[in-house]
Design a protein around this motif. Structure first.
Motif, PDB file in Angstrom:
ATOM      1  N   MET A   1       0.845  -1.209   0.000  1.00  0.00           N
ATOM      2  CA  MET A   1       0.000   0.000   0.000  1.00  0.00           C
ATOM      3  C   MET A   1       0.878   1.257   0.000  1.00  0.00           C
ATOM      4  SD  MET A   1      -3.534   0.174   0.878  1.00  0.00           S
ATOM      5  CE  MET A   1      -3.806   1.005   2.431  1.00  0.00           C
ATOM      6  N   PRO A   2       0.634   2.192  -0.927  1.00  0.00           N
ATOM      7  CA  PRO A   2       1.418   3.428  -0.864  1.00  0.00           C
ATOM      8  C   PRO A   2       1.075   4.233   0.387  1.00  0.00           C
ATOM      9  CG  PRO A   2      -0.296   3.580  -2.555  1.00  0.00           C
ATOM     10  CD  PRO A   2      -0.346   2.182  -2.002  1.00  0.00           C
ATOM     11  N   LYS A   3       2.064   4.954   0.895  1.00  0.00           N
ATOM     12  CA  LYS A   3       1.820   5.823   2.050  1.00  0.00           C
ATOM     13  C   LYS A   3       1.008   7.033   1.600  1.00  0.00           C
ATOM     14  CE  LYS A   3       4.435   3.844   5.305  1.00  0.00           C
ATOM     15  NZ  LYS A   3       5.803   4.029   5.644  1.00  0.00           N
ATOM     16  N   LYS A   4       0.208   7.565   2.509  1.00  0.00           N
ATOM     17  CA  LYS A   4      -0.606   8.748   2.189  1.00  0.00           C
ATOM     18  C   LYS A   4      -0.061   9.959   2.930  1.00  0.00           C
ATOM     19  CE  LYS A   4      -4.932   9.266   1.082  1.00  0.00           C
ATOM     20  NZ  LYS A   4      -6.407   9.349   1.124  1.00  0.00           N
ATOM     21  N   VAL A   5       0.133  11.040   2.190  1.00  0.00           N
ATOM     22  CA  VAL A   5       0.647  12.254   2.824  1.00  0.00           C
ATOM     23  C   VAL A   5      -0.248  13.431   2.479  1.00  0.00           C
ATOM     24  CG1 VAL A   5       2.342  12.579   0.956  1.00  0.00           C
ATOM     25  CG2 VAL A   5       2.683  13.753   3.088  1.00  0.00           C
ATOM     26  N   LEU A   6      -0.445  14.287   3.474  1.00  0.00           N
ATOM     27  CA  LEU A   6      -1.243  15.503   3.286  1.00  0.00           C
ATOM     28  C   LEU A   6      -0.323  16.714   3.257  1.00  0.00           C
ATOM     29  CD1 LEU A   6      -3.928  17.190   3.360  1.00  0.00           C
ATOM     30  CD2 LEU A   6      -3.686  17.183   5.863  1.00  0.00           C
ATOM     31  N   ILE A   7      -0.519  17.564   2.260  1.00  0.00           N
ATOM     32  CA  ILE A   7       0.116  18.884   2.293  1.00  0.00           C
ATOM     33  C   ILE A   7      -1.006  19.888   2.540  1.00  0.00           C
ATOM     34  CG2 ILE A   7       1.500  20.575   1.042  1.00  0.00           C
ATOM     35  CD1 ILE A   7       2.678  18.220  -0.461  1.00  0.00           C
ATOM     36  N   ALA A   8      -0.989  20.468   3.722  1.00  0.00           N
ATOM     37  CA  ALA A   8      -2.008  21.457   4.093  1.00  0.00           C
ATOM     38  C   ALA A   8      -1.323  22.826   4.070  1.00  0.00           C
ATOM     39  CB  ALA A   8      -2.551  21.156   5.479  1.00  0.00           C
ATOM     40  N   TYR A   9      -1.942  23.787   3.400  1.00  0.00           N
ATOM     41  CA  TYR A   9      -1.284  25.089   3.287  1.00  0.00           C
ATOM     42  C   TYR A   9      -2.287  26.213   3.476  1.00  0.00           C
ATOM     43  CZ  TYR A   9      -3.391  25.579  -1.295  1.00  0.00           C
ATOM     44  OH  TYR A   9      -4.322  25.693  -2.299  1.00  0.00           O
ATOM     45  N   ALA A  10      -1.751  27.333   3.925  1.00  0.00           N
ATOM     46  CA  ALA A  10      -2.519  28.571   3.983  1.00  0.00           C
ATOM     47  C   ALA A  10      -1.882  29.539   2.989  1.00  0.00           C
ATOM     48  CB  ALA A  10      -2.445  29.148   5.394  1.00  0.00           C
ATOM     49  N   THR A  11      -2.655  30.454   2.470  1.00  0.00           N
ATOM     50  CA  THR A  11      -2.093  31.447   1.549  1.00  0.00           C
ATOM     51  C   THR A  11      -2.947  32.693   1.577  1.00  0.00           C
ATOM     52  OG1 THR A  11      -1.311  31.823  -0.727  1.00  0.00           O
ATOM     53  CG2 THR A  11      -3.361  30.593  -0.489  1.00  0.00           C
ATOM     54  N   ARG A  12      -2.318  33.813   1.228  1.00  0.00           N
ATOM     55  CA  ARG A  12      -3.070  35.062   1.120  1.00  0.00           C
ATOM     56  C   ARG A  12      -3.132  35.512  -0.337  1.00  0.00           C
ATOM     57  NH1 ARG A  12      -4.196  39.762   4.615  1.00  0.00           N
ATOM     58  NH2 ARG A  12      -4.072  41.587   3.284  1.00  0.00           N
ATOM     59  N   SER A  13      -1.981  35.407  -1.025  1.00  0.00           N
ATOM     60  CA  SER A  13      -1.975  35.894  -2.412  1.00  0.00           C
ATOM     61  C   SER A  13      -1.551  34.828  -3.426  1.00  0.00           C
ATOM     62  CB  SER A  13      -1.067  37.125  -2.529  1.00  0.00           C
ATOM     63  OG  SER A  13       0.278  36.797  -2.260  1.00  0.00           O
ATOM     64  N   GLY A  14      -1.350  33.580  -2.993  1.00  0.00           N
ATOM     65  CA  GLY A  14      -1.159  32.488  -3.953  1.00  0.00           C
ATOM     66  C   GLY A  14       0.229  31.884  -4.032  1.00  0.00           C
ATOM     67  N   SER A  15       1.269  32.567  -3.560  1.00  0.00           N
ATOM     68  CA  SER A  15       2.621  32.019  -3.766  1.00  0.00           C
ATOM     69  C   SER A  15       2.817  30.693  -3.027  1.00  0.00           C
ATOM     70  CB  SER A  15       3.705  33.022  -3.357  1.00  0.00           C
ATOM     71  OG  SER A  15       3.655  33.317  -1.991  1.00  0.00           O
ATOM     72  N   THR A  16       2.220  30.568  -1.853  1.00  0.00           N
ATOM     73  CA  THR A  16       2.392  29.335  -1.078  1.00  0.00           C
ATOM     74  C   THR A  16       1.633  28.167  -1.709  1.00  0.00           C
ATOM     75  OG1 THR A  16       2.618  30.719   0.876  1.00  0.00           O
ATOM     76  CG2 THR A  16       2.292  28.376   1.269  1.00  0.00           C
ATOM     77  N   ALA A  17       0.532  28.467  -2.386  1.00  0.00           N
ATOM     78  CA  ALA A  17      -0.238  27.401  -3.048  1.00  0.00           C
ATOM     79  C   ALA A  17       0.631  26.724  -4.109  1.00  0.00           C
ATOM     80  CB  ALA A  17      -1.490  27.992  -3.693  1.00  0.00           C
ATOM     81  N   GLU A  18       1.388  27.517  -4.861  1.00  0.00           N
ATOM     82  CA  GLU A  18       2.241  26.944  -5.913  1.00  0.00           C
ATOM     83  C   GLU A  18       3.425  26.187  -5.314  1.00  0.00           C
ATOM     84  OE1 GLU A  18       1.000  30.360  -9.171  1.00  0.00           O
ATOM     85  OE2 GLU A  18       2.922  30.515  -8.136  1.00  0.00           O
ATOM     86  N   ILE A  19       3.910  26.664  -4.188  1.00  0.00           N
ATOM     87  CA  ILE A  19       4.993  25.936  -3.504  1.00  0.00           C
ATOM     88  C   ILE A  19       4.463  24.582  -3.016  1.00  0.00           C
ATOM     89  CG2 ILE A  19       6.504  25.937  -1.466  1.00  0.00           C
ATOM     90  CD1 ILE A  19       6.741  29.001  -1.792  1.00  0.00           C
TER      91      ILE A  19
END
Ligand SMILES: Cc1cc2nc3c(=O)[nH]c(=O)nc-3n(C[C@H](O)[C@H](O)[C@H](O)COP(=O)(O)O)c2cc1C
Length: 199
Positions: free
Chosen positions: A1-19
């Motif tokens: 079974m592959p491991k499951k990972v969550l990337i949870a992010y906050a952003t105000r103007s979008g740069s962190t979403a792309e990271i």
């Protein structure tokens, strides 16, 4: 079974979403199943083997990232977790560590302090300890395997009035994209083993 990972992010103007997206691609390349969500859209982290939490510095770490930590701290304390913190300013002396937490810094992110033995107020605020102390205080039992510090961007067209005034008048920030995709992807690729995601 592959491991499951969550990337949870906050952003105000979008740069962190792309990271967050770039990190997801690198973690996924190792075979893990990766979900990427805004922190406020995550109700439960129970199904994940590991969690990466990221957000920009908006005076302090984005309040949605802090709220996420507060909500899920019990569950996160029992999993491998990593944080990434996006900002314009970062001030680290060579020896700077904080509570023995491994720190990754995007090369050429910010300026080292003028005098490492006597930090100015703004240098203290922008140091690993300045950014991390409130984060660790919020969830002391969560011990991140690593904390990465990345540069973000300044895009005046994406700011509301408060953001525009803050960046222009208070920081005097030059518009530009200071993200280093090589550093971001390199960090994420190395993170696979640290989060226990390698098959
Ligand atoms: C209102 C506001 C406050 C900010 N405060 C800081 C700060 O205290 N220190 C810093 O280095 N960058 C600060 N920034 C810059 C952001 O961290 C940077 O632009 C980041 O890339 C934003 O991420 P986002 O596009 O995901 O919202 C601030 C930006 C705004 C709009």
């Amino acid at each position: 079974m592959p491991k499951k990972v969550l990337i949870a992010y906050a952003t105000r103007s979008g740069s962190t979403a792309e990271i967050a997206q770039a990190i997801a691609e690198e973690l996924g390349a190792g075979g893990a199943e990766v979900d990427v969500h805004l922190t406020r859209d995550v109700e439960d982290v129970g199904e994940y083997d590991a969690v990466v939490l990221g957000g920009p510095v908006i005076i302090g770490w984005h309040r949605d990232a802090m709220k996420f930590l507060g909500r899920h701290k019990r569950a996160l304390a029992a999993k491998p977790v990593a944080y990434f913190i996006v900002s314009l300013e970062f001030c680290r002396s060579d020896t700077d560590q904080f509570q023995s937490i491994p720190i990754f810094q995007q090369p050429a992110h910010g300026e080292p302090p003028a005098n490492p033995n006597k930090l100015r107020m703004t240098e203290k605020h922008n140091s690993p300890a300045g950014y991390l102390a409130p984060v660790l205080k919020k969830a002391p039992a969560v011990k991140p395997v690593e904390v990465a510090f990345f540069s973000g961007y300044v895009d005046y067209s994406k700011q509301d009035l408060f953001g525009w005034l803050f960046l222009k008048l208070l920081i005097g920030a030059k518009a530009g994209d200071f993200r280093d995709w090589g550093a971001i992807r390199g960090w994420a690729a190395d993170l696979r083993a640290k989060l226990g995601l390698d098959a």
